[in-house]
Design a protein around this motif. Structure first.
Motif, mmCIF file in Angstrom:
data_model
loop_
_atom_site.group_PDB
_atom_site.id
_atom_site.type_symbol
_atom_site.label_atom_id
_atom_site.label_comp_id
_atom_site.label_asym_id
_atom_site.label_seq_id
_atom_site.Cartn_x
_atom_site.Cartn_y
_atom_site.Cartn_z
ATOM 1 N N PHE A 6 0.843 -1.206 0.000
ATOM 2 C CA PHE A 6 0.000 0.000 0.000
ATOM 3 C C PHE A 6 0.873 1.249 0.000
ATOM 4 O O PHE A 6 0.615 2.206 -0.743
ATOM 5 C CB PHE A 6 -0.930 -0.010 1.227
ATOM 6 C CG PHE A 6 -1.900 1.137 1.255
ATOM 7 C CD1 PHE A 6 -3.018 1.150 0.442
ATOM 8 C CD2 PHE A 6 -1.683 2.216 2.108
ATOM 9 C CE1 PHE A 6 -3.907 2.212 0.456
ATOM 10 C CE2 PHE A 6 -2.564 3.283 2.136
ATOM 11 C CZ PHE A 6 -3.684 3.279 1.318
ATOM 12 N N GLN A 7 1.939 1.226 0.811
ATOM 13 C CA GLN A 7 2.833 2.386 0.877
ATOM 14 C C GLN A 7 3.513 2.624 -0.478
ATOM 15 O O GLN A 7 3.639 3.764 -0.920
ATOM 16 C CB GLN A 7 3.884 2.181 1.979
ATOM 17 C CG GLN A 7 4.756 3.403 2.194
ATOM 18 C CD GLN A 7 5.597 3.317 3.464
ATOM 19 O OE1 GLN A 7 5.481 2.372 4.251
ATOM 20 N NE2 GLN A 7 6.437 4.309 3.653
ATOM 21 N N ALA A 58 -3.995 6.798 4.414
ATOM 22 C CA ALA A 58 -3.323 7.347 3.229
ATOM 23 C C ALA A 58 -2.361 8.467 3.614
ATOM 24 O O ALA A 58 -1.213 8.509 3.139
ATOM 25 C CB ALA A 58 -4.362 7.858 2.231
ATOM 26 N N TRP A 59 -2.801 9.367 4.480
ATOM 27 C CA TRP A 59 -1.923 10.477 4.866
ATOM 28 C C TRP A 59 -0.812 10.033 5.794
ATOM 29 O O TRP A 59 0.299 10.575 5.755
ATOM 30 C CB TRP A 59 -2.746 11.625 5.468
ATOM 31 C CG TRP A 59 -3.424 12.402 4.382
ATOM 32 C CD1 TRP A 59 -4.739 12.332 4.011
ATOM 33 C CD2 TRP A 59 -2.814 13.313 3.478
ATOM 34 N NE1 TRP A 59 -4.964 13.152 2.934
ATOM 35 C CE2 TRP A 59 -3.810 13.774 2.591
ATOM 36 C CE3 TRP A 59 -1.513 13.812 3.323
ATOM 37 C CZ2 TRP A 59 -3.548 14.692 1.575
ATOM 38 C CZ3 TRP A 59 -1.253 14.735 2.304
ATOM 39 C CH2 TRP A 59 -2.263 15.163 1.454
ATOM 40 N N LEU A 60 -1.059 9.025 6.623
ATOM 41 C CA LEU A 60 0.007 8.466 7.466
ATOM 42 C C LEU A 60 1.105 7.873 6.582
ATOM 43 O O LEU A 60 2.304 8.097 6.803
ATOM 44 C CB LEU A 60 -0.567 7.395 8.400
ATOM 45 C CG LEU A 60 0.439 6.734 9.346
ATOM 46 C CD1 LEU A 60 0.977 7.741 10.353
ATOM 47 C CD2 LEU A 60 -0.216 5.554 10.062
ATOM 48 N N ALA A 64 4.965 9.036 6.038
ATOM 49 C CA ALA A 64 6.071 8.076 6.167
ATOM 50 C C ALA A 64 6.949 8.106 4.919
ATOM 51 O O ALA A 64 8.188 8.081 5.021
ATOM 52 C CB ALA A 64 5.523 6.667 6.408
ATOM 53 N N ASN A 65 6.342 8.188 3.736
ATOM 54 C CA ASN A 65 7.128 8.289 2.499
ATOM 55 C C ASN A 65 7.975 9.553 2.493
ATOM 56 O O ASN A 65 9.131 9.539 2.071
ATOM 57 C CB ASN A 65 6.201 8.269 1.275
ATOM 58 C CG ASN A 65 5.767 6.874 0.908
ATOM 59 O OD1 ASN A 65 6.424 5.892 1.247
ATOM 60 N ND2 ASN A 65 4.650 6.773 0.201
ATOM 61 N N ASP A 70 9.740 3.027 6.346
ATOM 62 C CA ASP A 70 8.989 1.858 5.888
ATOM 63 C C ASP A 70 8.017 1.502 7.012
ATOM 64 O O ASP A 70 8.407 0.944 8.047
ATOM 65 C CB ASP A 70 9.964 0.701 5.603
ATOM 66 C CG ASP A 70 9.254 -0.558 5.098
ATOM 67 O OD1 ASP A 70 8.069 -0.781 5.458
ATOM 68 O OD2 ASP A 70 9.891 -1.329 4.367
ATOM 69 N N LEU A 71 6.757 1.855 6.818
ATOM 70 C CA LEU A 71 5.764 1.754 7.889
ATOM 71 C C LEU A 71 5.553 0.315 8.358
ATOM 72 O O LEU A 71 5.439 0.068 9.567
ATOM 73 C CB LEU A 71 4.443 2.337 7.384
ATOM 74 C CG LEU A 71 3.491 2.918 8.394
ATOM 75 C CD1 LEU A 71 4.160 3.867 9.363
ATOM 76 C CD2 LEU A 71 2.344 3.618 7.677
#
Ligand SMILES: [Zn+2]
Length: 95
Positions: A6-7, A58-60, A64-65, A70-71
């Protein structure tokens, strides 16, 4: 789909815009989406709650990006099948 996938998808979709907006800008959007999640929870609207959870995630991930985290890796390093404080599952910590 894993958190990592997803990230990466969000990176492909939004990374150039996220970098342009910057860390503070992405953080501000995350806070705004958490506020909107609170409103949806207060209204108890299932559809709105689901949408706001999606926006928060999505905003988290975008944040992170922006800072190169790497979440999935970070989450599993801290929460690896046991509570990070009491080291048991389920958690036995006192409230
Ligand atoms: Zn615990």
């Amino acid at each position: 789909m894993h958190i990592h996938d997803f990230q990466e998808m969000m990176r492909r979709l939004y990374f150039s815009r996220d970098i342009e907006r910057g860390t503070k800008g992405n953080y501000s959007w995350l806070v705004e989406e958490i506020r909107e999640l609170e409103e949806a929870l207060d209204k108890n609207s299932r559809k709105e709650i689901e949408r706001e959870f999606a926006d928060v995630l999505a905003w988290l991930v975008s944040l992170a990006n922006t800072v190169g985290v790497d979440l999935e890796k970070a989450a599993l390093e801290k929460y690896d099948r046991v509570c990070p404080k009491c080291r048991t599952c389920p958690c036995q910590c006192k409230f």
